[in-house]
Design an enzyme around this catalytic site. Structure first.
Site, PDB file in Angstrom:
ATOM      1  N   LYS A 205       0.828  -1.212   0.000  1.00  0.00           N
ATOM      2  CA  LYS A 205       0.000   0.000   0.000  1.00  0.00           C
ATOM      3  C   LYS A 205       0.865   1.267   0.000  1.00  0.00           C
ATOM      4  O   LYS A 205       0.645   2.197  -0.771  1.00  0.00           O
ATOM      5  CB  LYS A 205      -0.924  -0.026   1.227  1.00  0.00           C
ATOM      6  N   ASN A 209       1.275   4.145  -3.111  1.00  0.00           N
ATOM      7  CA  ASN A 209       1.051   5.587  -2.965  1.00  0.00           C
ATOM      8  C   ASN A 209       2.336   6.379  -3.231  1.00  0.00           C
ATOM      9  O   ASN A 209       2.280   7.479  -3.800  1.00  0.00           O
ATOM     10  CB  ASN A 209       0.475   5.907  -1.582  1.00  0.00           C
ATOM     11  N   PHE A 250      -1.529   9.489 -13.854  1.00  0.00           N
ATOM     12  CA  PHE A 250      -0.817  10.246 -12.809  1.00  0.00           C
ATOM     13  C   PHE A 250       0.367  11.042 -13.353  1.00  0.00           C
ATOM     14  O   PHE A 250       1.371  11.188 -12.689  1.00  0.00           O
ATOM     15  CB  PHE A 250      -0.392   9.318 -11.656  1.00  0.00           C
ATOM     16  N   CYS A 261      -4.574  10.851   1.782  1.00  0.00           N
ATOM     17  CA  CYS A 261      -3.683   9.676   1.715  1.00  0.00           C
ATOM     18  C   CYS A 261      -2.251   9.998   1.302  1.00  0.00           C
ATOM     19  O   CYS A 261      -1.330   9.762   2.079  1.00  0.00           O
ATOM     20  CB  CYS A 261      -4.277   8.645   0.755  1.00  0.00           C
TER      21      CYS A 261
HETATM   22  N1  LIG Z   1      -9.867   8.046   1.870  1.00  0.00           N
HETATM   23  C1  LIG Z   1      -9.233   7.329   0.964  1.00  0.00           C
HETATM   24  O1  LIG Z   1      -9.260   7.626  -0.228  1.00  0.00           O
HETATM   25  C2  LIG Z   1      -8.465   6.103   1.372  1.00  0.00           C
HETATM   26  C3  LIG Z   1      -8.066   5.171   0.387  1.00  0.00           C
HETATM   27  C4  LIG Z   1      -7.366   4.050   0.762  1.00  0.00           C
HETATM   28  C5  LIG Z   1      -7.026   3.858   2.106  1.00  0.00           C
HETATM   29  N2  LIG Z   1      -7.406   4.788   3.044  1.00  0.00           N
HETATM   30  C6  LIG Z   1      -7.071   4.522   4.446  1.00  0.00           C
HETATM   31  O2  LIG Z   1      -8.244   4.041   5.095  1.00  0.00           O
HETATM   32  C7  LIG Z   1      -8.312   4.524   6.442  1.00  0.00           C
HETATM   33  C8  LIG Z   1      -9.602   5.290   6.647  1.00  0.00           C
HETATM   34  O3  LIG Z   1      -9.582   6.439   5.826  1.00  0.00           O
HETATM   35  P1  LIG Z   1     -10.898   7.323   5.585  1.00  0.00           P
HETATM   36  O4  LIG Z   1     -10.529   8.373   4.611  1.00  0.00           O
HETATM   37  O5  LIG Z   1     -12.048   6.436   5.317  1.00  0.00           O
HETATM   38  O6  LIG Z   1     -11.056   7.976   7.052  1.00  0.00           O
HETATM   39  P2  LIG Z   1     -12.278   8.830   7.598  1.00  0.00           P
HETATM   40  O7  LIG Z   1     -11.684   9.817   8.518  1.00  0.00           O
HETATM   41  O8  LIG Z   1     -13.142   9.290   6.471  1.00  0.00           O
HETATM   42  O9  LIG Z   1     -13.132   7.772   8.427  1.00  0.00           O
HETATM   43  C9  LIG Z   1     -12.716   7.208   9.626  1.00  0.00           C
HETATM   44  C10 LIG Z   1     -13.962   6.868  10.437  1.00  0.00           C
HETATM   45  O10 LIG Z   1     -13.561   6.129  11.595  1.00  0.00           O
HETATM   46  C11 LIG Z   1     -14.349   6.558  12.675  1.00  0.00           C
HETATM   47  N3  LIG Z   1     -13.673   6.200  13.944  1.00  0.00           N
HETATM   48  C12 LIG Z   1     -12.557   6.752  14.477  1.00  0.00           C
HETATM   49  N4  LIG Z   1     -12.249   6.150  15.644  1.00  0.00           N
HETATM   50  C13 LIG Z   1     -13.188   5.192  15.830  1.00  0.00           C
HETATM   51  C14 LIG Z   1     -13.414   4.225  16.860  1.00  0.00           C
HETATM   52  N5  LIG Z   1     -12.593   4.147  17.904  1.00  0.00           N
HETATM   53  N6  LIG Z   1     -14.478   3.410  16.734  1.00  0.00           N
HETATM   54  C15 LIG Z   1     -15.299   3.499  15.668  1.00  0.00           C
HETATM   55  N7  LIG Z   1     -15.148   4.387  14.675  1.00  0.00           N
HETATM   56  C16 LIG Z   1     -14.094   5.229  14.753  1.00  0.00           C
HETATM   57  C17 LIG Z   1     -14.523   8.048  12.471  1.00  0.00           C
HETATM   58  O11 LIG Z   1     -15.626   8.553  13.187  1.00  0.00           O
HETATM   59  C18 LIG Z   1     -14.730   8.101  10.947  1.00  0.00           C
HETATM   60  O12 LIG Z   1     -16.083   8.013  10.591  1.00  0.00           O
HETATM   61  C19 LIG Z   1      -7.048   5.354   6.632  1.00  0.00           C
HETATM   62  O13 LIG Z   1      -6.043   4.529   7.194  1.00  0.00           O
HETATM   63  C20 LIG Z   1      -6.668   5.754   5.228  1.00  0.00           C
HETATM   64  O14 LIG Z   1      -5.286   6.011   5.089  1.00  0.00           O
HETATM   65  C21 LIG Z   1      -8.132   5.891   2.704  1.00  0.00           C
END
Ligand SMILES: NC(=O)c1ccc[n+]([C@@H]2O[C@H](COP(=O)([O-])OP(=O)(O)OC[C@H]3O[C@@H](n4cnc5c(N)ncnc54)[C@H](O)[C@@H]3O)[C@@H](O)[C@H]2O)c1
Length: 444
Positions: A205, A209, A250, A261
């Site tokens: 991952k 990126n 890209f 990210c």
């Molecule tokens: N956003 C992207 O495009 C993307 C793509 C690939 C990977 N990721 C990875 O995925 C992960 C999540 O990213 P995201 O953008 O969805 O984050 P986000 O901030 O949109 O969502 C995270 C969610 O987790 C919840 N949360 C936090 N602590 C919690 C707990 N203790 N119990 C229950 N819920 C809890 C928050 O309320 C929130 O709704 C990250 O590690 C990110 O790097 C993100």
């Protein structure tokens, strides 16, 4: 299958909705009470094309459930996905507090065998940390899978439904079989599941990126040279990307990468390298070139207005870090807008989806309008930060008429310079000349 997804943000909600669409029963758990209440009333907290329809459809079929109670999700599922955030800390390492706290809470709820799957982006070695943590708190059997997510915001549903690949980090053949079954509805075109050990899955991952960010910084660095030497980076990009060994993705020059990210994952990779005595020279340069890409664009605008920045009003199109999302986390637009505000310029901005998120991030320091053309009234220039489709073919005559001075600073190279010039507008883009002859030179 019965699934639980913990952390209902961009990744969690898309994962849950798409797995429900494939016929699974999915319980969504989040500790944000407001978010869960809203979702129970079909209020979707993020903008993501196609997501609202999926959530509503699967709610109606009773396949998608929302709760703040982790125990409900753990009890009612066989596979538990962790999709909570892992944002950067001060030193660049990812903040693991949410994921480790969820893992500990899951251990406390476990009463029967479960498969625990991490979708969040986590440093190599997290599989050991989470398994050790759960084992220290529970005697119940479980298996662990590292399953990093590669979806792109703005096309997340499409990416989940038809992924380039699925990485499954476990060497246990029974768990591999279960995960293969879970993902098989998304593999109808061809099998794109790659099995590997958890450490390699976690590393894949970050490597992906880092490669994407490298391509963006690469073309941005080339664009600086193009400006100095009178070459057109858009033509260079076409020539470069048509090499089948390189490909076109890209390689779009612009104001730099951003989002939730790439910047944080690049910082995390540099941090982990240093921790292990590995100099991440290339990745550090990628990060530095990205900072330069933001800075150069802002400086160009400030320099243009010379001594009178205090009286300057800028119309801004685009605040999201890219098109088709309302996400403004580490958006280059916000970085640049803050710098422009610091130099006393006034900003009137429009974004199709990210206006309200940007307004709260900027604490109301800019005026947000509901229509791109309203932003132009009596503004001194138009500045474009995001490549939304609706900005691609605007009414240049109206732009020229509305602006006090007909000038565009385009941080995404959206336009044909000749077309803009013919509308009587001065055009500053990335990696291309500012002064053009009246006619396009004949190339064939
Ligand atoms: N956003 C992207 O495009 C993307 C793509 C690939 C990977 N990721 C990875 O995925 C992960 C999540 O990213 P995201 O953008 O969805 O984050 P986000 O901030 O949109 O969502 C995270 C969610 O987790 C919840 N949360 C936090 N602590 C919690 C707990 N203790 N119990 C229950 N819920 C809890 C928050 O309320 C929130 O709704 C990250 O590690 C990110 O790097 C993100």
């Amino acid at each position: 299958m019965k699934i639980c997804v913990v952390g209902i943000g961009y990744v969690g909600l898309v994962t849950a909705a798409c797995l429900a669409e494939a016929g699974n029963n999915v319980v969504c758990v989040d500790n944000d009470d407001k978010r869960i209440k809203g979702l129970e009333n079909e209020k979707i907290p993020i903008y993501e094309p196609g997501l609202t329809e999926l959530v509503k459809h699967n709610r109606r079929l009773n396949r998608l459930h929302f709760t703040t109670r982790l125990k409900v999700g753990v009890d009612e599922s066989r596979i538990i996905f962790l999709a909570v955030g892992t944002p950067s800390t001060q030193d660049g390492s990812p903040d693991m507090s949410a994921i480790l706290s969820v893992a500990g809470d899951i251990a406390a709820c476990l009463s029967d065998y479960r498969i625990i799957v991490t979708k969040s982006t986590v440093p190599v070695g997290t599989h050991h940390k989470i398994t050790d943590l759960i084992r220290s708190k529970s005697d119940v059997a479980f298996d662990y899978v590292s399953n990093p997510e590669f979806l792109k915001e703005g096309a997340a549903v499409e990416d989940f439904m038809s992924p380039d690949r699925i990485i499954i980090g476990t060497t246990n053949p029974t768990v591999q079989k279960t995960m293969k079954r879970l993902y098989s509805p998304f593999m109808r075109r061809s099998n794109r599941i790659i099995f590997m050990d958890p450490a390699s899955a976690e590393m894949t991952k970050y490597a992906a990126n880092a490669m994407l960010a490298t391509r963006i910084s690469f073309i941005n660095e080339i664009s600086i040279l193009c400006e100095k030497l009178g070459a057109d980076v858009e033509l260079v990009r076409l020539g470069l990307g048509s090499d089948s060994r390189i490909g076109p993705a890209f390689l779009f020059p612009g104001v730099g990468y951003g989002g939730s990210c790439l910047p944080k994952d690049i910082r995390a990779l540099i941090h982990v390298g240093h921790e292990h005595g590995v100099e991440m020279k290339l990745i550090e340069s990628v990060q530095e070139v990205n900072r330069i890409s933001h800075e150069r664009f802002v400086e160009r605008i400030i320099e243009y207005f010379g001594g009178q920045v205090g009286e300057t009003v800028l119309a801004v199109w685009g605040l999201a870090f890219k098109s088709k999302t309302d996400d403004v986390r580490e958006s280059p637009a916000l970085y640049c807008v803050r710098k422009l505000l610091d130099s006393k310029m006034k900003i009137r901005a429009y974004d199709p989806e990210a206006g309200s998120a940007a307004n709260s991030a900027l604490k109301g320091r800019i005026e947000i309008v509901k229509n791109g053309y309203d932003a132009l009234d009596n503004a001194d220039a138009l500045v474009i930060f995001t490549d939304w489709q609706e900005f691609r073919n605007p009414d240049f005559e109206l732009i020229a008429k509305k602006l006090k001075k007909a000038v565009i600073f385009d941080g995404r190279n959206l336009y044909d310079p000749y077309m803009v010039k013919n509308a009587g507008i001065e055009y500053h883009s990335i990696g291309r000349k500012t002064r053009f002859p009246k006619e396009r030179p004949k190339t064939t």
